[in-house]
Design an enzyme around this catalytic site. Sequence first.
Site, PDB file in Angstrom:
ATOM      1  N   THR A  12      28.008  34.182 -15.613  1.00  0.00           N
ATOM      2  CA  THR A  12      28.306  35.034 -16.759  1.00  0.00           C
ATOM      3  C   THR A  12      28.562  34.160 -17.969  1.00  0.00           C
ATOM      4  OG1 THR A  12      30.641  35.044 -16.283  1.00  0.00           O
ATOM      5  CG2 THR A  12      29.360  36.832 -15.336  1.00  0.00           C
ATOM      6  N   ARG A  69      40.018  37.052 -18.328  1.00  0.00           N
ATOM      7  CA  ARG A  69      39.891  38.442 -17.879  1.00  0.00           C
ATOM      8  C   ARG A  69      41.186  39.200 -18.200  1.00  0.00           C
ATOM      9  NH1 ARG A  69      39.212  38.063 -11.877  1.00  0.00           N
ATOM     10  NH2 ARG A  69      40.882  36.575 -12.213  1.00  0.00           N
ATOM     11  N   TYR A 106      37.159  30.775 -17.930  1.00  0.00           N
ATOM     12  CA  TYR A 106      36.303  31.518 -17.008  1.00  0.00           C
ATOM     13  C   TYR A 106      36.631  33.006 -17.071  1.00  0.00           C
ATOM     14  CZ  TYR A 106      39.916  32.143 -13.398  1.00  0.00           C
ATOM     15  OH  TYR A 106      41.022  32.517 -12.697  1.00  0.00           O
ATOM     16  N   CYS A 107      35.626  33.794 -16.655  1.00  0.00           N
ATOM     17  CA  CYS A 107      35.810  35.240 -16.755  1.00  0.00           C
ATOM     18  C   CYS A 107      35.267  35.983 -15.540  1.00  0.00           C
ATOM     19  CB  CYS A 107      35.151  35.772 -18.026  1.00  0.00           C
ATOM     20  SG  CYS A 107      33.393  35.516 -18.086  1.00  0.00           S
ATOM     21  N   THR A 108      34.962  35.312 -14.457  1.00  0.00           N
ATOM     22  CA  THR A 108      34.473  36.028 -13.280  1.00  0.00           C
ATOM     23  C   THR A 108      35.360  35.743 -12.094  1.00  0.00           C
ATOM     24  OG1 THR A 108      33.005  34.240 -12.688  1.00  0.00           O
ATOM     25  CG2 THR A 108      32.076  36.026 -13.960  1.00  0.00           C
TER      26      THR A 108
END
Length: 108
Positions: A12, A69, A106-108
């Site tokens: 992503t 997130r 990070y975002c996943t």
Amino acid sequence: MKRLLLFLFLGTFLAGCRMAAGNPVPTMPTARPTPSPRTPSPAEIPRIRVQELWERLQAGEAIVIVDVRSRQEYEQEHIAGAISLPLEELSRRAAELPRDRLLVFYCT
């Protein structure tokens, strides 16, 4: 000193984050205002693979891992040692991030 933002490559892309470089302060004032750093396109943001991040952490490199997130997603599961800084708060709270360490988002 440069501030380098790397994004953990997990398939992503994260848009809207700024990469700032600490430019030396001029000794004489300039007549023109200094332009704001532009936001890089997603293709310009350096990426790091999970294996490389792991190796650099094992080597003792000073790295701050930032989970962008939502707080709910962070509370469900996150990388050990990562700090929670939701994307919608990032521009407002960017000054809280250290300038002397590698930052990995990070975002996943």
